[in-house]
Design a protein around this motif. Structure first.
Motif, PDB file in Angstrom:
ATOM      1  N   ILE A  68      -2.121 -65.258  -8.791  1.00 10.18           N
ATOM      2  CA  ILE A  68      -2.264 -65.263 -10.286  1.00 10.18           C
ATOM      3  C   ILE A  68      -2.086 -63.164 -10.275  1.00 10.18           C
ATOM      4  CG2 ILE A  68      -4.297 -65.097 -11.937  1.00 10.18           C
ATOM      5  CD1 ILE A  68      -4.445 -67.848 -10.767  1.00 10.18           C
ATOM      6  N   ALA A  69      -3.634 -62.865  -9.191  1.00  7.70           N
ATOM      7  CA  ALA A  69      -3.162 -61.388  -9.353  1.00  7.70           C
ATOM      8  C   ALA A  69      -2.259 -61.161  -9.055  1.00  7.70           C
ATOM      9  CB  ALA A  69      -4.119 -60.505  -8.243  1.00  7.70           C
ATOM     10  N   GLU A  70      -0.539 -61.136  -8.113  1.00  5.78           N
ATOM     11  CA  GLU A  70       0.298 -60.133  -8.126  1.00  5.78           C
ATOM     12  C   GLU A  70       0.688 -60.797  -9.304  1.00  5.78           C
ATOM     13  OE1 GLU A  70       3.542 -58.758  -6.705  1.00  5.78           O
ATOM     14  OE2 GLU A  70       1.297 -58.585  -5.919  1.00  5.78           O
ATOM     15  N   ALA A  71       0.598 -61.994 -10.374  1.00  7.04           N
ATOM     16  CA  ALA A  71       1.632 -62.472 -11.137  1.00  7.04           C
ATOM     17  C   ALA A  71       1.286 -61.408 -12.241  1.00  7.04           C
ATOM     18  CB  ALA A  71       1.225 -63.619 -11.950  1.00  7.04           C
ATOM     19  N   VAL A  72      -0.812 -60.816 -12.963  1.00  6.86           N
ATOM     20  CA  VAL A  72      -0.320 -60.425 -13.845  1.00  6.86           C
ATOM     21  C   VAL A  72      -0.867 -59.139 -13.539  1.00  6.86           C
ATOM     22  CG1 VAL A  72      -1.899 -62.042 -14.823  1.00  6.86           C
ATOM     23  CG2 VAL A  72      -2.875 -60.460 -13.497  1.00  6.86           C
ATOM     24  N   LYS A  73      -0.578 -58.088 -11.775  1.00  6.22           N
ATOM     25  CA  LYS A  73      -0.278 -56.952 -12.178  1.00  6.22           C
ATOM     26  C   LYS A  73       0.523 -55.782 -12.502  1.00  6.22           C
ATOM     27  CE  LYS A  73       1.887 -55.770  -8.769  1.00  6.22           C
ATOM     28  NZ  LYS A  73       2.066 -55.531  -6.392  1.00  6.22           N
ATOM     29  N   ASP A  74      -0.376 -54.682 -12.742  1.00  3.73           N
ATOM     30  CA  ASP A  74       0.400 -53.983 -13.648  1.00  3.73           C
ATOM     31  C   ASP A  74       0.726 -54.114 -15.199  1.00  3.73           C
ATOM     32  OD1 ASP A  74       0.980 -52.090 -11.664  1.00  3.73           O
ATOM     33  OD2 ASP A  74       2.580 -53.192 -11.378  1.00  3.73           O
ATOM     34  N   CYS A  75      -0.096 -54.904 -15.454  1.00  2.00           N
ATOM     35  CA  CYS A  75       0.327 -55.543 -16.907  1.00  2.00           C
ATOM     36  C   CYS A  75      -0.764 -55.136 -17.973  1.00  2.00           C
ATOM     37  CB  CYS A  75       0.095 -57.006 -17.009  1.00  2.00           C
ATOM     38  SG  CYS A  75       1.555 -58.328 -16.518  1.00  2.00           S
ATOM     39  N   ASP A  76      -0.477 -54.495 -19.267  1.00  2.00           N
ATOM     40  CA  ASP A  76      -1.344 -53.994 -20.250  1.00  2.00           C
ATOM     41  C   ASP A  76      -2.221 -55.082 -20.734  1.00  2.00           C
ATOM     42  OD1 ASP A  76      -0.658 -51.320 -19.841  1.00  2.00           O
ATOM     43  OD2 ASP A  76       1.456 -51.504 -20.667  1.00  2.00           O
ATOM     44  N   LEU A  77      -1.235 -56.254 -21.241  1.00  6.47           N
ATOM     45  CA  LEU A  77      -2.477 -56.962 -22.515  1.00  6.47           C
ATOM     46  C   LEU A  77      -2.024 -58.710 -21.670  1.00  6.47           C
ATOM     47  CD1 LEU A  77      -3.027 -58.012 -24.507  1.00  6.47           C
ATOM     48  CD2 LEU A  77      -1.530 -57.760 -26.015  1.00  6.47           C
ATOM     49  N   VAL A  78      -2.394 -59.546 -21.329  1.00  4.20           N
ATOM     50  CA  VAL A  78      -2.241 -60.825 -21.353  1.00  4.20           C
ATOM     51  C   VAL A  78      -3.061 -61.903 -21.187  1.00  4.20           C
ATOM     52  CG1 VAL A  78      -2.862 -62.299 -18.981  1.00  4.20           C
ATOM     53  CG2 VAL A  78      -2.307 -60.545 -18.231  1.00  4.20           C
ATOM     54  N   PHE A  79      -1.889 -62.657 -22.196  1.00  7.69           N
ATOM     55  CA  PHE A  79      -2.304 -64.047 -23.547  1.00  7.69           C
ATOM     56  C   PHE A  79      -2.826 -64.953 -22.399  1.00  7.69           C
ATOM     57  CE2 PHE A  79       0.250 -61.296 -26.152  1.00  7.69           C
ATOM     58  CZ  PHE A  79      -0.927 -61.425 -27.248  1.00  7.69           C
ATOM     59  N   ILE A  95     -10.513 -68.337 -14.421  1.00  9.11           N
ATOM     60  CA  ILE A  95      -9.967 -67.826 -13.317  1.00  9.11           C
ATOM     61  C   ILE A  95      -8.679 -67.148 -13.611  1.00  9.11           C
ATOM     62  CG2 ILE A  95      -9.674 -68.199 -11.185  1.00  9.11           C
ATOM     63  CD1 ILE A  95     -12.473 -69.284 -11.674  1.00  9.11           C
ATOM     64  N   VAL A  96      -7.275 -67.700 -14.483  1.00  6.40           N
ATOM     65  CA  VAL A  96      -6.939 -66.427 -14.992  1.00  6.40           C
ATOM     66  C   VAL A  96      -6.841 -65.342 -15.447  1.00  6.40           C
ATOM     67  CG1 VAL A  96      -5.011 -66.570 -15.883  1.00  6.40           C
ATOM     68  CG2 VAL A  96      -4.962 -68.344 -14.731  1.00  6.40           C
ATOM     69  N   ALA A  97      -8.155 -65.528 -16.482  1.00  6.60           N
ATOM     70  CA  ALA A  97      -8.217 -64.286 -17.525  1.00  6.60           C
ATOM     71  C   ALA A  97      -8.850 -63.640 -16.851  1.00  6.60           C
ATOM     72  CB  ALA A  97      -9.575 -65.064 -18.610  1.00  6.60           C
ATOM     73  N   GLU A  98      -9.911 -63.984 -15.548  1.00 10.12           N
ATOM     74  CA  GLU A  98     -11.025 -63.025 -14.969  1.00 10.12           C
ATOM     75  C   GLU A  98     -10.552 -61.639 -13.951  1.00 10.12           C
ATOM     76  OE1 GLU A  98     -13.074 -64.294 -10.940  1.00 10.12           O
ATOM     77  OE2 GLU A  98     -14.138 -64.845 -13.138  1.00 10.12           O
ATOM     78  N   VAL A  99      -9.314 -62.620 -13.308  1.00 11.30           N
ATOM     79  CA  VAL A  99      -8.385 -62.081 -12.484  1.00 11.30           C
ATOM     80  C   VAL A  99      -7.530 -60.945 -13.033  1.00 11.30           C
ATOM     81  CG1 VAL A  99      -6.178 -62.089 -11.410  1.00 11.30           C
ATOM     82  CG2 VAL A  99      -7.863 -64.063 -11.274  1.00 11.30           C
ATOM     83  N   ALA A 100      -6.557 -61.270 -14.407  1.00 11.56           N
ATOM     84  CA  ALA A 100      -6.254 -60.503 -15.370  1.00 11.56           C
ATOM     85  C   ALA A 100      -7.287 -59.700 -15.651  1.00 11.56           C
ATOM     86  CB  ALA A 100      -5.621 -61.188 -16.606  1.00 11.56           C
ATOM     87  N   ARG A 101      -8.092 -59.700 -16.255  1.00 11.74           N
ATOM     88  CA  ARG A 101      -9.735 -58.781 -16.234  1.00 11.74           C
ATOM     89  C   ARG A 101      -9.843 -57.241 -14.963  1.00 11.74           C
ATOM     90  NH1 ARG A 101     -14.220 -59.847 -20.330  1.00 11.74           N
ATOM     91  NH2 ARG A 101     -14.246 -57.382 -20.880  1.00 11.74           N
ATOM     92  N   GLU A 102      -9.255 -58.168 -14.055  1.00 15.40           N
ATOM     93  CA  GLU A 102      -9.402 -57.332 -12.696  1.00 15.40           C
ATOM     94  C   GLU A 102      -9.056 -56.576 -12.454  1.00 15.40           C
ATOM     95  OE1 GLU A 102     -10.375 -60.471 -10.117  1.00 15.40           O
ATOM     96  OE2 GLU A 102     -12.934 -60.497 -10.274  1.00 15.40           O
ATOM     97  N   GLN A 103      -7.739 -56.927 -12.875  1.00 14.79           N
ATOM     98  CA  GLN A 103      -6.149 -56.063 -12.727  1.00 14.79           C
ATOM     99  C   GLN A 103      -6.251 -55.019 -13.688  1.00 14.79           C
ATOM    100  OE1 GLN A 103      -3.771 -56.139  -9.998  1.00 14.79           O
ATOM    101  NE2 GLN A 103      -5.712 -57.413  -9.522  1.00 14.79           N
ATOM    102  N   GLY A 104      -7.400 -54.777 -15.627  1.00 15.71           N
ATOM    103  CA  GLY A 104      -7.532 -53.725 -15.779  1.00 15.71           C
ATOM    104  C   GLY A 104      -6.099 -54.236 -16.789  1.00 15.71           C
TER     105      GLY A 104
END
Length: 360
Positions: A68-79, A95-104
């Motif tokens: 999941i972290a690899e999928a959202v890496k370098d994203c500015d905005l995640v829905f 969990i997906v949302a938590e990981v996305a925020r951890e990635q910034g």
């Protein structure tokens, strides 16, 4: 899964789609439509689904946290979109949302609550999942499927009712992404949107349209009075709104719409707006997307509602405006407000002047 599939079928420019599921068969259809797919919890579920158990969906997401972290890496905005109440959506979405925020990434949840006829257990699971998701996202938009009954005909087939519910999720994503991605005569950049939505909590999303003499004000009133969203605007502290019209869109109309929104929110609200011309818009029509944050959620805490101005009071007594073009976020057309006071040539309309002073 179904919501993402329908978004792909309808087309949303500038958005990369990922379908995340514990059910391998469901992912196969999404992949055929062009979505990137992630089958989470290979050991936990073996691709057979979560069986309606959120704890299984959560375990599957935890197992696949690195993917999941690899999928959202370098994203500015995640829905993060899901229908709450089932196993995978309820368990994995936080969990997906938590990981996305951890990635910034600025992380926005756009989810639905189940229909009442889906049962008490599913609703309880949905409410628990929404509570967990709210802790994990920057902004959360929740739509109650039961409120669809206010806008769809009573003879609507069951399958079509679920299609409408999925389309609400699509409009939530489009409403935000279009504000950022589509160039306009007054642009809203990503930093503007982040300033309103970061750590904002529960938000209100409304989309309205109008036509005729007071089309812009009618569209604004429709957007902020949607019956499909769980929480009404009560002294919102942050507003992003975007006005879309044809080549005949005027500054005066932007001001009229802004005044309607300004009267409905806190007088010190941070208001950011954009406007763009779209040749595809039907002649004479104006569309408005409003995102409101920082408002009081009924039952959580009380908030003072701004006192109505004479103009707003007069608007309440006026007859209803002509019907606007249908939109799943729209309400029956509310009363048309008084037109904004005329300004001398060379002066900004009053709302824009106030907004300009506030931004300094």
């Amino acid at each position: 899964g179904n919501a993402v599939n329908r978004m792909i079928e309808r087309g949303i420019s500038g958005v990369e789609f990922w379908s995340v599921n514990t059910d391998g068969q469901a992912l196969a259809r999404a992949e055929k439509l062009g979505s990137r797919v992630l089958n989470i919890g290979a050991s936990t579920t073996r691709g057979l689904g979560a069986g309606g158990h959120p704890e299984v969906g959560r375990s599957a997401a935890e197992e696949s946290r690195a993917e999941i972290a690899e999928a959202v890496k370098d994203c500015d905005l995640v829905f993060v979109t899901a229908g709450m109440g089932g196993g995978t959506g309820s368990g994995a979405a936080p969990i997906v949302a938590e990981v996305a925020r951890e990635q910034g990434a600025l992380t926005v949840g756009v989810v639905t609550k189940p229909f009442g006829f889906e049962g008490r257990k599913r609703m309880q699971q949905a409410l628990g999942a929404i509570s967990e998701l709210e802790k994990a996202v920057d902004t959360l938009i929740v739509v109650s499927n039961d409120k669809l009954l206010q806008i769809i005909p009573s003879n609507t087939p069951l399958e079509q009712a679920f299609v409408v519910a999925d389309d609400i999720l699509r409009q939530g994503v489009v409403g935000i992404s279009d504000i950022i991605i589509r160039p306009g005569i007054i642009n809203v950049d990503f930093a503007d949107v982040r300033s309103i939505m970061q750590n904002a909590g529960t938000a209100l999303m409304g989309i309205g349209s109008g036509s005729g003499k007071s089309r812009a004000a009618d569209a604004a009133l429709s957007a902020i009075a949607s019956p499909l969203l769980d929480f009404p605007i009560e002294a919102a502290k942050g507003i992003v709104f975007n006005i879309v019209g044809g080549a005949d869109l005027t500054l005066s109309e932007i001001n009229a719409a802004a005044e309607v929104i300004y009267e409905a929110v806190d007088q010190n609200a941070n208001i950011i707006f954009g406007a763009l011309i779209d040749d595809a818009i039907e002649s004479g029509e104006v569309q408005i997307t409003v995102l409101a944050t920082g408002f009081a959620v009924p039952g959580q805490h009380d908030a003072a509602v701004p006192e109505k101005t004479p103009a707003a009071a007069a608007a309440a007594a006026r007859p209803a405006a002509p019907a606007a073009s249908p939109n799943v976020f729209d309400t029956p057309e509310p009363p048309s407000p008084e037109p904004p006071a005329a300004t001398s040539s060379g002066d900004f309309p009053e709302f824009l002047s106030r907004l300009k002073r506030k931004r300094k």
